[in-house]
Design a protein around this motif. Structure first.
Motif, PDB file in Angstrom:
ATOM      1  N   GLY A 152     -11.889  -8.407   1.740  1.00  0.00           N
ATOM      2  CA  GLY A 152     -11.291  -9.068   0.587  1.00  0.00           C
ATOM      3  C   GLY A 152     -11.335 -10.583   0.665  1.00  0.00           C
ATOM      4  O   GLY A 152     -10.718 -11.267  -0.144  1.00  0.00           O
ATOM      5  N   LEU A 153     -12.045 -11.125   1.640  1.00  0.00           N
ATOM      6  CA  LEU A 153     -12.187 -12.571   1.789  1.00  0.00           C
ATOM      7  C   LEU A 153     -13.539 -12.994   1.247  1.00  0.00           C
ATOM      8  O   LEU A 153     -14.527 -12.291   1.398  1.00  0.00           O
ATOM      9  CB  LEU A 153     -12.102 -12.960   3.270  1.00  0.00           C
ATOM     10  CG  LEU A 153     -10.855 -12.497   4.017  1.00  0.00           C
ATOM     11  CD1 LEU A 153     -10.999 -12.765   5.490  1.00  0.00           C
ATOM     12  CD2 LEU A 153      -9.636 -13.201   3.449  1.00  0.00           C
ATOM     13  N   PHE A 154     -13.586 -14.160   0.638  1.00  0.00           N
ATOM     14  CA  PHE A 154     -14.838 -14.673   0.106  1.00  0.00           C
ATOM     15  C   PHE A 154     -15.025 -16.092   0.582  1.00  0.00           C
ATOM     16  O   PHE A 154     -14.096 -16.889   0.566  1.00  0.00           O
ATOM     17  CB  PHE A 154     -14.858 -14.613  -1.425  1.00  0.00           C
ATOM     18  CG  PHE A 154     -14.756 -13.217  -1.944  1.00  0.00           C
ATOM     19  CD1 PHE A 154     -15.831 -12.352  -1.862  1.00  0.00           C
ATOM     20  CD2 PHE A 154     -13.580 -12.752  -2.490  1.00  0.00           C
ATOM     21  CE1 PHE A 154     -15.749 -11.061  -2.326  1.00  0.00           C
ATOM     22  CE2 PHE A 154     -13.481 -11.460  -2.964  1.00  0.00           C
ATOM     23  CZ  PHE A 154     -14.565 -10.612  -2.875  1.00  0.00           C
ATOM     24  N   ALA A 155     -16.215 -16.412   1.027  1.00  0.00           N
ATOM     25  CA  ALA A 155     -16.522 -17.748   1.534  1.00  0.00           C
ATOM     26  C   ALA A 155     -16.425 -18.764   0.401  1.00  0.00           C
ATOM     27  O   ALA A 155     -16.903 -18.523  -0.705  1.00  0.00           O
ATOM     28  CB  ALA A 155     -17.909 -17.767   2.152  1.00  0.00           C
ATOM     29  N   ALA A 156     -15.813 -19.894   0.703  1.00  0.00           N
ATOM     30  CA  ALA A 156     -15.643 -20.927  -0.312  1.00  0.00           C
ATOM     31  C   ALA A 156     -16.922 -21.719  -0.532  1.00  0.00           C
ATOM     32  O   ALA A 156     -17.158 -22.215  -1.628  1.00  0.00           O
ATOM     33  CB  ALA A 156     -14.511 -21.872   0.095  1.00  0.00           C
ATOM     34  N   ARG A 157     -17.745 -21.844   0.503  1.00  0.00           N
ATOM     35  CA  ARG A 157     -18.968 -22.631   0.383  1.00  0.00           C
ATOM     36  C   ARG A 157     -20.179 -21.761   0.660  1.00  0.00           C
ATOM     37  O   ARG A 157     -20.103 -20.752   1.339  1.00  0.00           O
ATOM     38  CB  ARG A 157     -18.955 -23.786   1.388  1.00  0.00           C
ATOM     39  CG  ARG A 157     -17.865 -24.791   1.102  1.00  0.00           C
ATOM     40  CD  ARG A 157     -17.955 -25.973   2.022  1.00  0.00           C
ATOM     41  NE  ARG A 157     -17.938 -25.514   3.415  1.00  0.00           N
ATOM     42  CZ  ARG A 157     -18.245 -26.276   4.446  1.00  0.00           C
ATOM     43  NH1 ARG A 157     -18.611 -27.503   4.261  1.00  0.00           N
ATOM     44  NH2 ARG A 157     -18.201 -25.794   5.672  1.00  0.00           N
TER      45      ARG A 157
END
Length: 96
Positions: free
Chosen positions: A66-71
């Motif tokens: 459920g985590l998504f990379a910001a960059r």
């Protein structure tokens, strides 16, 4: 099934790096870059291919949690690799 596919991709990449890149990134800029690097030297093709596979499987695991990379990962041009094979949920899912 995820670990088996990762091992299979790694074995394929050891033999011929562009096939491993094609399996995770598809046909695009990353594949063209990897083909050029493999022609210029076998080791640069391997380094690039393993980097793409690392980013792909790392982002895939992050998306599963459920985590998504910001960059965006540097040097990766494929959206499929950037998202780990998943979209960022920009398309609304139907609710019933």
């Amino acid at each position: 099934m995820g670990a088996v596919s990762a091992v299979l991709i790694i074995l394929i990449t050891i033999l011929f790096p562009p096939i491993g890149v094609w399996a995770v990134a598809g046909c695009g800029a990353d594949l063209c870059i990897n083909i050029c690097l493999t022609i210029l030297g076998y080791l640069p093709g391997h380094i690039h291919a393993f980097y793409l596979e690392y980013v792909y499987y790392d982002r895939r695991e992050q998306a599963r949690e459920g985590l998504f990379a910001a960059r965006r990962a540097p040097g990766v041009y494929s959206d499929r690799v950037q998202t780990g094979g998943h979209g960022y949920g920009t398309i609304a899912q139907p609710t019933y």
